[in-house]
Design an enzyme around this catalytic site. Structure first.
Site, short mmCIF file in Angstrom:
data_model
loop_
_atom_site.label_atom_id
_atom_site.label_comp_id
_atom_site.label_asym_id
_atom_site.label_seq_id
_atom_site.Cartn_x
_atom_site.Cartn_y
_atom_site.Cartn_z
N GLY A 54 1.00 -1.32 0.03
CA GLY A 54 -0.02 0.01 -0.32
C GLY A 54 0.90 1.19 0.05
N CYS A 80 5.09 -6.06 1.26
CA CYS A 80 5.39 -4.65 1.54
C CYS A 80 4.96 -3.99 2.71
CB CYS A 80 5.23 -4.23 0.02
SG CYS A 80 5.71 -2.45 -0.29
N TYR A 81 3.79 -2.99 2.55
CA TYR A 81 3.31 -2.61 3.62
C TYR A 81 2.83 -3.45 4.83
CZ TYR A 81 -0.07 0.07 6.38
OH TYR A 81 -0.75 0.70 7.61
N HIS A 168 7.61 -7.40 -3.95
CA HIS A 168 6.09 -7.67 -4.52
C HIS A 168 6.51 -9.18 -5.32
CE1 HIS A 168 3.60 -4.14 -3.42
NE2 HIS A 168 4.92 -3.59 -3.55
N GLU A 170 4.02 -11.09 -6.29
CA GLU A 170 3.11 -11.17 -7.34
C GLU A 170 3.36 -10.61 -8.64
OE1 GLU A 170 2.03 -7.43 -4.93
OE2 GLU A 170 3.05 -9.37 -4.60
N SER A 222 -26.17 -10.67 -23.47
CA SER A 222 -25.66 -9.53 -24.47
C SER A 222 -24.97 -10.31 -25.52
CB SER A 222 -24.61 -8.90 -23.77
OG SER A 222 -23.17 -9.68 -23.31
N GLY A 223 -24.72 -11.71 -25.37
CA GLY A 223 -24.23 -12.54 -26.30
C GLY A 223 -22.40 -12.54 -26.16
N VAL A 225 -19.24 -13.33 -23.64
CA VAL A 225 -18.53 -14.34 -22.92
C VAL A 225 -19.25 -14.58 -21.68
CG1 VAL A 225 -16.58 -15.50 -22.07
CG2 VAL A 225 -16.36 -14.33 -24.28
N ASP A 226 -19.55 -13.37 -20.97
CA ASP A 226 -19.61 -13.36 -19.60
C ASP A 226 -21.30 -13.69 -19.31
OD1 ASP A 226 -17.12 -12.55 -19.16
OD2 ASP A 226 -17.79 -10.28 -18.98
N LYS A 369 -11.53 -13.06 -15.75
CA LYS A 369 -12.10 -13.41 -17.18
C LYS A 369 -11.72 -14.83 -17.82
CE LYS A 369 -14.03 -11.37 -20.34
NZ LYS A 369 -15.36 -11.06 -20.88
#
Length: 513
Positions: A54, A80-81, A168, A170, A222-223, A225-226, A369
């Protein structure tokens, strides 16, 4: 899930990457604000807890803080923080400035165990640093595990499963970052890698059946992917109790309505109602140029259309299915109230109409996603559906910068269709995470056939990404860009200039609005 990791967000731009890395290791994770009470955290029953980085100093007024009892709830990894907070509450000293490091750095492993299991003692490895404050010595009762010059780069508690790193792990620039996270998950926490598409589908089907009972459900399709995966998942759970409503907002891509109707009838066998509402949406958006207000208008109009369509179909639906994803939630509501900045309101999160009669079912709300695509494949959806580029719920309205009108939408739709057609023709569609055209609110001088023109400009955007939280611009072969530009200018009336967006996310977002 038998294992789950709680990530407490202290405001880092990399917090979402922590969640991604944990899930890539097939362990479920969630991000929550540091304001969660100790009682809430205990009730959540985490297998492990990660404290993110942070921007604050631990002594700043209003800096993220936790009940010290957190250190006894579950194994801890401070990043980190998080390392600095542990130092502060455990009686150590955090020094402001002096040892600040930003970007690539080399650390030395002082202890080849814990999160550094598999490393060699004395080994140097590249990491990504982003800190102003630093720690010169571990707090009492802790052992240094890594160093960067005279600065502590890692430590652990002598007897408790508490570990911390100043860098970090990640981010991709930390060369063995995934290994460090894996050591924490499996070596320290004893987590099990059971977060899989199959386990997710099984769990969600059971929850949807319990929630819905014998009531009717509609899905805003909506057509994309989601919404397609959300519809397939709910249909797997409740069958004919689900009716999908596809709304032609007039803000869709070229031939989108016909493609959706054809694909869903051929592949899913789901009841589908198509509503033509182009005039309603365009009229509601007339004169509105502010992106957040456009999203809100569209979100409210969606609900009005769904309610009308459900009533016309004779369905007394109690629930509305939406394809909301985790990045939508993170960007819209600032990580559930945490210190990270709100980026934009997604129409299906912050833009929904107050007082609507439906209760929401958002089965993908916890997913990124790429996880949604894998769930779609688990459900047996064809690759032509799950492999499509993302398309925003508000559609072309947020790709026409400024006020929306029919001529701008028509121009953009034609340019976008040419763009995607050329990408497919070049065999690049699957190499790109998302590509689209943008109608710019400017006109520029040009020359066509020896005559002066003063016409519109189109911007092209194409990015590579895994989950949409970070993205890089796609490096097209020059001849492909040249062909796209030439076709758009020659075939789309009113356009005399095409530009290409070479911004990454961050600092830019993928969509322009």
């Amino acid at each position: 899930m038998s294992s789950r990791i709680l990530i407490l967000d202290c405001g880092s731009q990399f917090t979402q990457l922590i969640a991604r890395r944990v899930r890539e290791a097939r362990v479920y994770s969630e991000i929550h604000p540091p304001t969660r009470s100790l009682e809430w955290i205990k009730a959540w029953n985490p297998t492990g807890i990660i404290l993110s980085g942070g921007p604050n100093s631990v002594t700043d007024e209003g800096a993220p803080d936790f009940d010290k009892g957190l250190l006894d709830v579950a194994p801890i990894l401070g990043v980190c923080y998080g390392l600095q907070w542990i130092t502060h509450v455990e009686g150590g000293k955090v020094t402001a400035g002096g040892g600040r490091e930003y970007g690539r750095a080399m650390i030395t492993v002082d202890e080849a165990a814990g999160v550094f299991a598999g490393f060699a003692r004395g080994e140097e490895t590249q990491v990504w640093m982003s800190h102003g404050d630093h720690v010169d010595a571990p707090p009492p009762g802790y052992v240094k595990t890594a160093s960067s010059g005279n600065v502590v780069a890692g430590f652990r508690h002598a007897t408790k499963p508490i570990h911390a790193i100043q860098f970090h792990s990640e981010v991709a620039h930390t060369v063995r970052g995934a290994e460090i996270i894996g050591n924490f998950l499996f070596g320290v926490c004893g987590a099990k890698p059971d977060w899989t598409p199959g386990s997710f589908v099984e769990r969600e089907i059971a929850q949807i059946r319990e929630l819905v009972g014998d009531k009717h459900v509609i899905c805003g399709l909506s057509g994309g992917v989601d919404s397609s995966v959300a519809a397939a998942l709910v249909h797997r759970a409740i069958g004919d109790q689900l009716t999908c409503i596809f709304v032609d907002t007039g803000l869709l891509r070229l031939h989108e309505r016909e493609q959706v109707e054809r694909t869903f009838k051929a592949n899913l066998g789901i009841k589908l109602i198509t509503v033509r509402a182009e005039e309603r949406f365009i009229k509601a958006l007339a004169g509105e140029a502010e992106p957040e207000k456009k999203r809100t208008i569209i979100g409210h109009m969606f609900i009005d259309v769904f309610e009308d369509a459900a009533a016309a179909a004779g369905k007394d639906a109690a629930f509305l299915v939406q394809g909301t994803l985790y990045p939508d939630v993170i960007e819209s509501v600032s990580v559930k109230g945490g210190p990270s900045a709100t980026i934009k309101t997604h129409h299906n999160v912050g833009g929904l109409k107050p007082g609507m009669k439906f209760k929401l079912i958002e089965p993908l709300r916890e997913l990124f996603k790429d996880e949604v695509r894998n769930v779609g494949r688990e459900l047996g959806l064809p690759e032509e559906m799950v492999g499509r580029h993302p398309f925003p719920g508000p559609g072309l309205a947020i790709r026409v910068l400024g006020a929306v009108d029919q001529p701008a939408i028509d121009t953009l739709r034609k340019a976008d269709a040419i763009y995607l057609e050329e990408i497919r023709e070049a065999g690049l569609y699957d190499d790109i995470w998302q590509a689209f055209a943008v109608f710019l609110p400017i006109r520029s001088v040009g020359v066509m056939g020896d005559f002066r023109t003063y016409e519109n400009a189109i911007a092209l955007r194409a990015v590579t990404s895994t989950d949409g939280m970070t993205a890089d611009w796609f490096a097209f072969p020059h001849e492909v860009l040249a062909r796209i530009s030439s076709r758009i200018i020659n075939e789309v009336a009113g356009v005399n200039r095409v530009v290409y967006d070479v911004s990454s996310k961050p600092p830019a977002t993928i969509e322009w609005e």
